[in-house]
Design a protein around this motif. Structure first.
Motif, PDB file in Angstrom:
ATOM      1  N   LEU A  34     126.110  -5.593  52.308  1.00  0.00           N
ATOM      2  CA  LEU A  34     127.457  -5.017  52.285  1.00  0.00           C
ATOM      3  C   LEU A  34     128.305  -5.648  51.182  1.00  0.00           C
ATOM      4  CD1 LEU A  34     127.895  -4.820  56.132  1.00  0.00           C
ATOM      5  CD2 LEU A  34     128.210  -2.877  54.592  1.00  0.00           C
ATOM      6  N   GLN A  35     128.200  -6.957  51.022  1.00  0.00           N
ATOM      7  CA  GLN A  35     128.952  -7.645  49.966  1.00  0.00           C
ATOM      8  C   GLN A  35     128.530  -7.159  48.585  1.00  0.00           C
ATOM      9  OE1 GLN A  35     128.000 -11.712  51.023  1.00  0.00           O
ATOM     10  NE2 GLN A  35     129.928 -11.992  52.154  1.00  0.00           N
ATOM     11  N   HIS A  36     127.216  -7.090  48.367  1.00  0.00           N
ATOM     12  CA  HIS A  36     126.701  -6.599  47.073  1.00  0.00           C
ATOM     13  C   HIS A  36     127.184  -5.180  46.808  1.00  0.00           C
ATOM     14  CE1 HIS A  36     124.298  -9.930  45.898  1.00  0.00           C
ATOM     15  NE2 HIS A  36     123.320  -9.769  46.779  1.00  0.00           N
ATOM     16  N   VAL A  38     129.815  -3.493  47.996  1.00  0.00           N
ATOM     17  CA  VAL A  38     131.254  -3.407  47.717  1.00  0.00           C
ATOM     18  C   VAL A  38     131.569  -3.961  46.331  1.00  0.00           C
ATOM     19  CG1 VAL A  38     133.521  -4.284  48.403  1.00  0.00           C
ATOM     20  CG2 VAL A  38     131.950  -3.404  50.136  1.00  0.00           C
ATOM     21  N   GLU A  39     130.949  -5.073  45.979  1.00  0.00           N
ATOM     22  CA  GLU A  39     131.165  -5.662  44.650  1.00  0.00           C
ATOM     23  C   GLU A  39     130.697  -4.726  43.543  1.00  0.00           C
ATOM     24  OE1 GLU A  39     129.082  -9.345  44.839  1.00  0.00           O
ATOM     25  OE2 GLU A  39     130.578 -10.313  46.147  1.00  0.00           O
ATOM     26  N   ALA A  40     129.685  -3.898  43.848  1.00  0.00           N
ATOM     27  CA  ALA A  40     129.156  -2.951  42.857  1.00  0.00           C
ATOM     28  C   ALA A  40     129.880  -1.601  42.895  1.00  0.00           C
ATOM     29  CB  ALA A  40     127.664  -2.740  43.084  1.00  0.00           C
ATOM     30  N   ASN A  41     130.977  -1.530  43.651  1.00  0.00           N
ATOM     31  CA  ASN A  41     131.784  -0.308  43.748  1.00  0.00           C
ATOM     32  C   ASN A  41     131.043   0.866  44.388  1.00  0.00           C
ATOM     33  OD1 ASN A  41     134.506  -0.845  42.414  1.00  0.00           O
ATOM     34  ND2 ASN A  41     133.078  -1.628  40.875  1.00  0.00           N
ATOM     35  N   ILE A  42     130.174   0.564  45.340  1.00  0.00           N
ATOM     36  CA  ILE A  42     129.524   1.610  46.124  1.00  0.00           C
ATOM     37  C   ILE A  42     130.527   2.152  47.135  1.00  0.00           C
ATOM     38  CG2 ILE A  42     127.691   2.107  47.794  1.00  0.00           C
ATOM     39  CD1 ILE A  42     126.676   1.720  44.920  1.00  0.00           C
ATOM     40  N   ASP A  43     130.643   3.461  47.203  1.00  0.00           N
ATOM     41  CA  ASP A  43     131.568   4.105  48.144  1.00  0.00           C
ATOM     42  C   ASP A  43     130.910   4.434  49.477  1.00  0.00           C
ATOM     43  OD1 ASP A  43     133.761   4.426  46.178  1.00  0.00           O
ATOM     44  OD2 ASP A  43     132.338   5.783  45.195  1.00  0.00           O
ATOM     45  N   TYR A  44     129.621   4.805  49.421  1.00  0.00           N
ATOM     46  CA  TYR A  44     128.896   5.225  50.624  1.00  0.00           C
ATOM     47  C   TYR A  44     127.539   4.543  50.673  1.00  0.00           C
ATOM     48  CZ  TYR A  44     132.195   9.185  50.594  1.00  0.00           C
ATOM     49  OH  TYR A  44     133.318   9.969  50.576  1.00  0.00           O
ATOM     50  N   LEU A  45     127.216   3.983  51.832  1.00  0.00           N
ATOM     51  CA  LEU A  45     125.863   3.525  52.117  1.00  0.00           C
ATOM     52  C   LEU A  45     125.235   4.505  53.091  1.00  0.00           C
ATOM     53  CD1 LEU A  45     126.092  -0.359  52.669  1.00  0.00           C
ATOM     54  CD2 LEU A  45     124.932   0.827  50.796  1.00  0.00           C
ATOM     55  N   ILE A  46     124.012   4.927  52.799  1.00  0.00           N
ATOM     56  CA  ILE A  46     123.259   5.782  53.716  1.00  0.00           C
ATOM     57  C   ILE A  46     122.197   4.926  54.386  1.00  0.00           C
ATOM     58  CG2 ILE A  46     121.764   7.796  53.937  1.00  0.00           C
ATOM     59  CD1 ILE A  46     123.066   8.930  51.417  1.00  0.00           C
ATOM     60  N   ILE A  47     122.286   4.792  55.703  1.00  0.00           N
ATOM     61  CA  ILE A  47     121.320   3.996  56.449  1.00  0.00           C
ATOM     62  C   ILE A  47     120.551   4.901  57.410  1.00  0.00           C
ATOM     63  CG2 ILE A  47     122.697   1.907  56.220  1.00  0.00           C
ATOM     64  CD1 ILE A  47     123.583   2.266  59.137  1.00  0.00           C
ATOM     65  N   ASP A  48     119.315   4.550  57.682  1.00  0.00           N
ATOM     66  CA  ASP A  48     118.459   5.397  58.515  1.00  0.00           C
ATOM     67  C   ASP A  48     118.778   5.261  59.997  1.00  0.00           C
ATOM     68  OD1 ASP A  48     116.993   6.618  56.549  1.00  0.00           O
ATOM     69  OD2 ASP A  48     115.357   5.169  56.582  1.00  0.00           O
ATOM     70  N   ALA A  49     118.992   6.407  60.643  1.00  0.00           N
ATOM     71  CA  ALA A  49     119.029   6.466  62.101  1.00  0.00           C
ATOM     72  C   ALA A  49     117.672   6.901  62.632  1.00  0.00           C
ATOM     73  CB  ALA A  49     120.107   7.436  62.573  1.00  0.00           C
ATOM     74  N   LYS A  50     116.962   7.702  61.830  1.00  0.00           N
ATOM     75  CA  LYS A  50     115.622   8.197  62.205  1.00  0.00           C
ATOM     76  C   LYS A  50     114.777   8.200  60.937  1.00  0.00           C
ATOM     77  CE  LYS A  50     113.463  12.295  64.428  1.00  0.00           C
ATOM     78  NZ  LYS A  50     113.065  13.272  63.401  1.00  0.00           N
ATOM     79  N   VAL A  51     113.689   7.466  60.964  1.00  0.00           N
ATOM     80  CA  VAL A  51     112.875   7.247  59.766  1.00  0.00           C
ATOM     81  C   VAL A  51     111.922   8.416  59.542  1.00  0.00           C
ATOM     82  CG1 VAL A  51     113.070   4.744  60.099  1.00  0.00           C
ATOM     83  CG2 VAL A  51     111.040   5.959  60.950  1.00  0.00           C
ATOM     84  N   PRO A  52     111.238   8.459  58.387  1.00  0.00           N
ATOM     85  CA  PRO A  52     110.378   9.605  58.058  1.00  0.00           C
ATOM     86  C   PRO A  52     109.223   9.869  59.013  1.00  0.00           C
ATOM     87  CG  PRO A  52     110.884   8.364  56.076  1.00  0.00           C
ATOM     88  CD  PRO A  52     111.409   7.561  57.222  1.00  0.00           C
ATOM     89  N   TYR A  53     108.921   8.925  59.894  1.00  0.00           N
ATOM     90  CA  TYR A  53     107.829   9.156  60.838  1.00  0.00           C
ATOM     91  C   TYR A  53     108.348   9.382  62.261  1.00  0.00           C
ATOM     92  CZ  TYR A  53     105.580   7.226  56.751  1.00  0.00           C
ATOM     93  OH  TYR A  53     105.187   6.999  55.462  1.00  0.00           O
ATOM     94  N   GLY A  54     109.675   9.591  62.389  1.00  0.00           N
ATOM     95  CA  GLY A  54     110.256  10.011  63.658  1.00  0.00           C
ATOM     96  C   GLY A  54     110.886   8.929  64.507  1.00  0.00           C
ATOM     97  N   GLN A  55     110.604   7.647  64.215  1.00  0.00           N
ATOM     98  CA  GLN A  55     111.161   6.583  65.036  1.00  0.00           C
ATOM     99  C   GLN A  55     112.657   6.395  64.751  1.00  0.00           C
ATOM    100  OE1 GLN A  55     108.408   6.216  63.136  1.00  0.00           O
ATOM    101  NE2 GLN A  55     106.778   6.090  64.654  1.00  0.00           N
ATOM    102  N   THR A  56     113.394   5.989  65.774  1.00  0.00           N
ATOM    103  CA  THR A  56     114.823   5.735  65.604  1.00  0.00           C
ATOM    104  C   THR A  56     115.074   4.249  65.418  1.00  0.00           C
ATOM    105  OG1 THR A  56     115.173   5.564  67.998  1.00  0.00           O
ATOM    106  CG2 THR A  56     115.458   7.739  66.993  1.00  0.00           C
ATOM    107  N   THR A  57     116.146   3.932  64.712  1.00  0.00           N
ATOM    108  CA  THR A  57     116.501   2.532  64.478  1.00  0.00           C
ATOM    109  C   THR A  57     117.495   2.034  65.524  1.00  0.00           C
ATOM    110  OG1 THR A  57     118.315   3.132  62.982  1.00  0.00           O
ATOM    111  CG2 THR A  57     116.127   2.797  62.003  1.00  0.00           C
ATOM    112  N   TYR A  58     117.766   2.860  66.496  1.00  0.00           N
ATOM    113  CA  TYR A  58     118.648   2.525  67.619  1.00  0.00           C
ATOM    114  C   TYR A  58     117.928   2.933  68.901  1.00  0.00           C
ATOM    115  CZ  TYR A  58     119.413   7.532  67.881  1.00  0.00           C
ATOM    116  OH  TYR A  58     119.206   8.887  68.019  1.00  0.00           O
TER     117      TYR A  58
END
Length: 398
Positions: A34-36, A38-58
């Motif tokens: 998150l620090q990197h 924001v410092e690099a002026n990223i506006d949006y981070l896209i994080i996986d809720a469901k990966v390419p093989y169907g498993q969820t990260t929650y």
């Protein structure tokens, strides 16, 4: 976290869980990311809720948790909720978090992980031996197993996943792999019967009246292929519309990722164009434009995943078309989307390994010609030590 509707000139960074998940099991690494960003002026981070093989990260009521991976690769995540952990840390940073859902991919053939091994949902291929042929949207060694997008249980499952995300304080949802696996799937009896209803008559010679495969494994389009392409695109659009309704009940942003190679997108069965765009291709019908889904989205990312940045470079490399370059892919995307939704050109960083100057040229071009840039993936910024390089470029272009 800074929630708002999507605005242009966006800097978007993808965080693929399969590539970054083990490192991010250390909560200090989550903060550092998150620090990197924001410092690099990223506006949006896209994080996986469901990966390419169907498993969820929650923890999901409907899907397998990522820690159930039989290889033990993500054992460090047992009893944990990646979305909850990451979002709690993101609250302290001025950045937007979007959750990515890999939609119609539900299994991993190498380890037999995924819901597809418990449900009768798997895509039926024209010929099983051809299942991995002509799949431009996957790596050649991909072992992703797709499910039939029109199976009622599949649709219910994928919409339930989207509904589950309502419990999180996200800024929006991104769809990926919201498509067919390739041109050879799905040829199930369910698809046949629904297609016959769609065209209002039976198919006399199934599936040859749609297409054949010659001795060189090349697809030959037959009588019904244009309507078949329309039918598949119609099915995907219908799901995207349903997914939009579910998402917008809770979140301000609903987006999609697709490949930029529109002239070959009969493989994926998606029409990501504007409804106003009338393609003139050998495989499109007169009504194909009605299946365009751009207007359903708050923004669309297209993968301009080419090492050649400029059209001229693609010509020098003897590529078969201008759109085999970042510049050409952007031009094609702008033509096809036709103002139907904001468009963000996207880059595959691995294409520029060892060539940081070319990477920066590509970033610059995306920012100049589209509504921002999406970078895939975070793992390459780490591996190539490009955070400072990116920070310098995005700071100067803000």
């Amino acid at each position: 976290m800074a929630s708002h509707f999507f605005v242009g000139n966006a800097n978007i960074l993808w965080v693929d869980f399969l590539a970054n998940g083990r490192r991010l099991s250390d909560e200090n690494q989550q903060v550092q990311l998150l620090q990197h960003a924001v410092e690099a002026n990223i506006d949006y981070l896209i994080i996986d809720a469901k990966v390419p093989y169907g498993q969820t990260t929650y923890p999901s009521r409907y899907g397998h948790h990522i820690s159930r991976w039989s290889s033990g690769r993500f054992d460090a995540w047992k009893g944990r909720d990646f979305l909850k952990e990451f979002l709690s840390k993101a609250e302290s940073f001025p950045i937007n978090i979007l959750a990515n859902v890999n939609v119609f991919s539900e299994g991993y053939s190498k380890t037999s992980d995924g819901l597809v091994y418990e449900q009768d949902w798997k895509v039926t291929f024209y010929h099983e031996a051809l299942s991995k042929e002509s799949n431009a949207a996957e790596y050649l060694d991909a072992e992703t197993i797709f499910v039939n997008p029109i199976h009622p249980e599949v649709i219910e499952h994928e919409l339930n996943i989207l509904k589950e995300l309502h419990q999180y304080d996200l800024d929006g949802v991104v769809l990926d792999r919201c498509r067919y696996p390739n041109v050879f799937g799905d040829f199930s009896e369910l698809s046949r019967s629904q297609f016959e209803v769609y065209i209002g008559e039976p198919i006399k010679h199934w599936p040859n009246d749609i297409m054949e495969v010659d001795e060189h494994k090349e697809v030959v389009f037959n009588k019904w292929f244009p309507k078949w392409a329309e039918f598949r695109a119609h099915n995907i659009k219908q799901f995207v519309q349903d997914a939009s309704k579910v998402t917008k009940e809770r979140f301000p942003i609903f987006a999609d990722y697709v490949g930029s190679w529109y002239p070959l997108y009969y493989n994926e069965g998606v029409n990501w164009a504007s409804e106003t765009y009338q393609p003139d291709l050998s495989w499109t019908s007169k009504e194909f434009h009605k299946t365009g889904l751009a207007e359903t989205l708050d923004f669309l990312m297209t993968g301009c995943y080419y090492p050649d940045v400029l059209i001229e470079e693609a010509k020098q490399s003897e590529k078969p078309a201008d759109w085999y370059s970042v510049e050409g892919a952007i031009e094609k995307s702008l033509e096809v989307i036709n103002g139907g939704t904001p468009f963000v050109a996207s880059l595959f960083l691995k294409n520029y390994r060892g060539h940081p100057e070319t990477f920066i040229d590509a970033v610059r071009l995306c920012k100049e010609r589209s509504d921002g840039v999406m970078l895939f993936d975070t793992v390459y910024l780490e591996e190539y030590h490009w955070w400072d390089l990116l920070k310098k470029e995005l700071s100067s272009s803000t």
